[in-house]
Design a protein around this motif. Structure first.
Motif, PDB file in Angstrom:
ATOM      1  N   MET A 116      11.320  -3.409  -4.140  1.00 10.51           N
ATOM      2  CA  MET A 116      10.341  -3.657  -3.082  1.00 10.51           C
ATOM      3  C   MET A 116      10.489  -5.082  -2.558  1.00 10.51           C
ATOM      4  O   MET A 116      10.382  -5.307  -1.354  1.00 10.51           O
ATOM      5  CB  MET A 116       8.935  -3.427  -3.609  1.00 10.51           C
ATOM      6  N   LEU A 117      10.795  -6.012  -3.460  1.00 13.70           N
ATOM      7  CA  LEU A 117      10.962  -7.404  -3.030  1.00 13.70           C
ATOM      8  C   LEU A 117      12.177  -7.568  -2.112  1.00 13.70           C
ATOM      9  O   LEU A 117      12.210  -8.453  -1.267  1.00 13.70           O
ATOM     10  CB  LEU A 117      11.110  -8.320  -4.248  1.00 13.70           C
ATOM     11  N   VAL A 118      13.189  -6.717  -2.297  1.00  8.08           N
ATOM     12  CA  VAL A 118      14.357  -6.797  -1.407  1.00  8.08           C
ATOM     13  C   VAL A 118      14.044  -6.139  -0.068  1.00  8.08           C
ATOM     14  O   VAL A 118      14.480  -6.609   0.987  1.00  8.08           O
ATOM     15  CB  VAL A 118      15.583  -6.107  -2.057  1.00  8.08           C
ATOM     16  N   VAL A 132       0.899   4.151  -2.831  1.00 13.56           N
ATOM     17  CA  VAL A 132       0.548   5.534  -2.513  1.00 13.56           C
ATOM     18  C   VAL A 132       1.649   6.485  -2.968  1.00 13.56           C
ATOM     19  O   VAL A 132       1.392   7.506  -3.606  1.00 13.56           O
ATOM     20  CB  VAL A 132       0.271   5.686  -0.993  1.00 13.56           C
ATOM     21  N   THR A 133       2.920   6.124  -2.669  1.00 15.33           N
ATOM     22  CA  THR A 133       4.019   6.997  -3.097  1.00 15.33           C
ATOM     23  C   THR A 133       4.052   7.103  -4.614  1.00 15.33           C
ATOM     24  O   THR A 133       4.251   8.194  -5.157  1.00 15.33           O
ATOM     25  CB  THR A 133       5.398   6.464  -2.650  1.00 15.33           C
ATOM     26  N   LYS A 134       3.850   5.967  -5.300  1.00 10.43           N
ATOM     27  CA  LYS A 134       3.900   5.971  -6.752  1.00 10.43           C
ATOM     28  C   LYS A 134       2.833   6.922  -7.305  1.00 10.43           C
ATOM     29  O   LYS A 134       3.090   7.736  -8.188  1.00 10.43           O
ATOM     30  CB  LYS A 134       3.618   4.551  -7.250  1.00 10.43           C
ATOM     31  N   HIS A 135       1.634   6.831  -6.714  1.00  2.52           N
ATOM     32  CA  HIS A 135       0.524   7.677  -7.122  1.00  2.52           C
ATOM     33  C   HIS A 135       0.876   9.147  -6.903  1.00  2.52           C
ATOM     34  O   HIS A 135       0.634   9.988  -7.763  1.00  2.52           O
ATOM     35  CB  HIS A 135      -0.702   7.275  -6.301  1.00  2.52           C
ATOM     36  N   THR A 174       0.836  -1.201   0.000  1.00  6.25           N
ATOM     37  CA  THR A 174       0.000   0.000   0.000  1.00  6.25           C
ATOM     38  C   THR A 174       0.869   1.247   0.000  1.00  6.25           C
ATOM     39  O   THR A 174       0.654   2.176  -0.794  1.00  6.25           O
ATOM     40  CB  THR A 174      -0.898   0.040   1.260  1.00  6.25           C
ATOM     41  N   ALA A 175       1.875   1.264   0.887  1.00 10.80           N
ATOM     42  CA  ALA A 175       2.733   2.452   0.977  1.00 10.80           C
ATOM     43  C   ALA A 175       3.395   2.732  -0.360  1.00 10.80           C
ATOM     44  O   ALA A 175       3.457   3.877  -0.801  1.00 10.80           O
ATOM     45  CB  ALA A 175       3.787   2.246   2.061  1.00 10.80           C
TER      46      ALA A 175
END
Lengths: 271, 293
Positions: free
Chosen positions: B113-115, A253-256, A249-250
């Motif tokens: 993100m996977l790391v 949200v940052t990407k958005h 989710t975080a």
């Protein structure tokens, strides 16, 4: 190029398999019918049911959550002030000592931090419990918060604050209306970091907790020392899913937000 | 006035809860063990004056540490375990970081993100996950016996090998991230230039890529080495009774033997042991920052 990409594909696959297979096994076997964790005996959710009836675990979870909320909030306030003082405070007496005390806890082994705080609490006759764990967690996590926030403060354009002051803001208004909204993402990620560190901590909590307050990691550690158990697998699965949902989710949200910011900048340029 | 008030809040907090506790550890490490509450002597007493108090302190506990080989062995074996596991973490982490940096740009945020995801997951749970894998009837042995590689289960859990596996697993993200950020910035045309000038792919890797990612390698190695040296959870869950690590010795000295002065002396020596790598790490970070500016 082909050989290289083949090599890369293999190392990425093996690397991520290594990182994720242990957790996947843990999750799968939390749904195992059998008490023996390593032998599959059919699907069942009974361990989750038993977990919900285990008062010791529920109490520990509640204590952990309380400690994490209080300590991370306090650490965020203190850490943000510390970062602001370090980056914007100019020179003051003992600044070197201050920045040393901010960075030292980051590399200090947990056993030493825990031991020294325990000796302090005993020295001043403070009863150990939720309060002392909160003090201990606040102390080490405020340093993480301050590092995260100061890296944001360093890159931020100071003339914005100066403009606010020139336009008649008081120093505290300038901080509240200009600085804080800009550093808010860093403050929030600092809070999240402090919260996770507190949820996760075993060593410092073991030193600073008393018989009246047991946190979840302490409980898990003492259960796990006796061996693998399906109940702990179920508990771990719940914790892993919460973290996974939170992190995904975080990042969405940052990407958005980044995309929105870019769009706004483009529109501003066009007009 | 308000500025000083602002400075004072975090300052006083850290003095009271970081520096003063450490001074107490130092003081107790110079005291003698006593059967009392708290179990050490001398107690600080204003009435007797500071000189009389200081006269009671001595270096007995440190002499004791040098005389009993348990402590020597624990320090040396922590150093050995930290060096070897840092090396293996680098060996495992570099190819992953390299693969991430060479992956298509649209995959990279997901790979990142996977790391990071395991880093947010409880440390204790990640160590615990290996207990079920490495035990005698665990998944690794089941798998190896099923494939026919071995006929008798291997004893891995509660040995040093399990400790190495646990450390490499839990600290891998700390190694991958700095190396990845160094490799991602690396200009691909440099490698092409090296290959055009006659380097083989492998020698271009050794002569161009590795030196240019040196800072990432150094930062990652320190980020693994420093915390591993004082590690407690991994040796106590995955290691055996013969796995000596100083963090575990300190814990047992304090909680099982209740010898606070010796536990404090162990803490002081551990910290002295850490000063060198920490200073080196700081210097490396500073050099890197200056180079970037």
């Amino acid at each position: 190029m082909n050989r290289m990409s083949w090599f890369n594909a293999v190392s990425l696959t093996l690397g991520f398999a290594f990182l994720y297979i242990p957790m996947v096994i843990l999750v799968i076997f939390s749904f195992n019918e059998s008490k023996l964790v390593t032998v599959w005996a059919g699907f069942s959710t009974k361990w989750y049911g038993e977990l919900l009836q285990n008062d010791a675990f529920l109490n520990a979870a509640w204590v952990t959550l309380k400690v994490a909320v209080f300590s991370s909030t306090l650490a965020t306030v203190l850490g943000t002030i510390a970062a602001y003082v370090l980056v914007r405070g100019g020179r003051f007496m003992g600044r070197t000592l201050f920045s040393g005390m901010i960075y030292a806890p980051l590399v200090m082994p947990e056993v030493i931090t825990g031991l020294s705080l325990l000796l302090l609490f005993i020295g001043i006759g403070l009863d150990r419990g939720v309060f002392t764990i909160v003090l201990a967690h606040t102390t080490f996590s405020m340093c993480y918060v301050s590092v995260v926030v100061s890296s944001r403060l360093v890159t931020f354009d100071r003339s914005l604050e100066e403009a606010a002051l020139d336009l008649g803001c008081s120093a505290s208004e300038a901080f509240r209306l200009v600085t804080l909204p800009i550093i808010a993402p860093a403050v929030i990620s600092g809070w999240l970091l402090a919260f996770t560190l507190s949820l996760d901590d075993l060593v410092i909590a073991s030193f600073t907790s008393g018989p009246s307050a047991t946190t979840l990691p302490i409980k898990i550690f003492s259960a796990v020392r006796l061996g693998v158990s399906p109940e702990i697998n179920a508990l771990s699965t719940i914790m892993i899913s919460i973290v996974t949902v939170g992190v995904i989710t975080a990042s969405l949200v940052t990407k958005h937000q980044v995309a929105k910011q870019k769009r706004e900048e483009m529109e501003a340029v066009r007009s | 006035m308000r500025r000083y008030f602002l400075i004072a809040i975090p300052y006083v907090w850290l003095l009271a809860l970081f520096l003063v506790p450490f001074a107490i550890v130092l003081k107790i490490s110079l005291s003698d063990a006593a059967i009392a509450r708290p179990p050490y002597f001398p107690q600080f007493d204003w009435a007797e004056g500071i000189a009389a108090f200081l006269a009671e302190l001595d270096f007995e506990n440190f002499v004791w540490l040098t005389e009993d080989d348990l402590y020597w062995k624990a320090y040396l074996s922590s150093l050995k375990i930290a060096v070897i596991s840092t090396f293996f973490t680098l060996l495992a982490g570099y190819p992953i970081a390299y693969g991430m940096a060479r992956a298509p740009a649209e995959w990279r945020p997901t790979l990142m993100m996977l790391v990071i995801l395991p880093f947010w997951t409880s440390f204790l749970i990640r160590v615990y996950a290996w207990m079920g894998i490495l035990s005698n009837e665990g998944f690794l042995n089941q798998f190896l016996m099923w494939t026919g590689v071995i006929s008798e289960p291997l004893t891995i859990l509660n040995t040093n090998s399990a400790v190495y596996i646990g450390i490499v697993y839990t600290y891998l993200p700390f190694m991958i991230l700095p190396i990845y950020s160094a490799l991602e910035r690396l200009d691909g045309s440099l490698i092409e230039a090296a290959e055009d000038l006659g380097c083989s792919r492998l020698s271009a890797f050794w002569l161009v890529t590795v030196p240019l990612s040196k800072n990432g390698i150094i930062a990652g190695s320190f980020l693994v080495f420093i915390p591993v040296l004082g590690e407690f959870v991994i040796p106590s869950l995955l290691g055996g009774s013969d796995t000596l690590m100083i963090g575990k010795v300190l814990w047992e000295e304090f909680f099982s033997n209740r010898d606070w002065p010796v536990a404090s002396a162990v803490a002081v020596v551990l910290l002295l042991l850490l000063v060198v790598p920490i200073v080196l790490f700081q210097r490396n970070q500073q050099k890197q920052q200056e180079a970037e500016q």
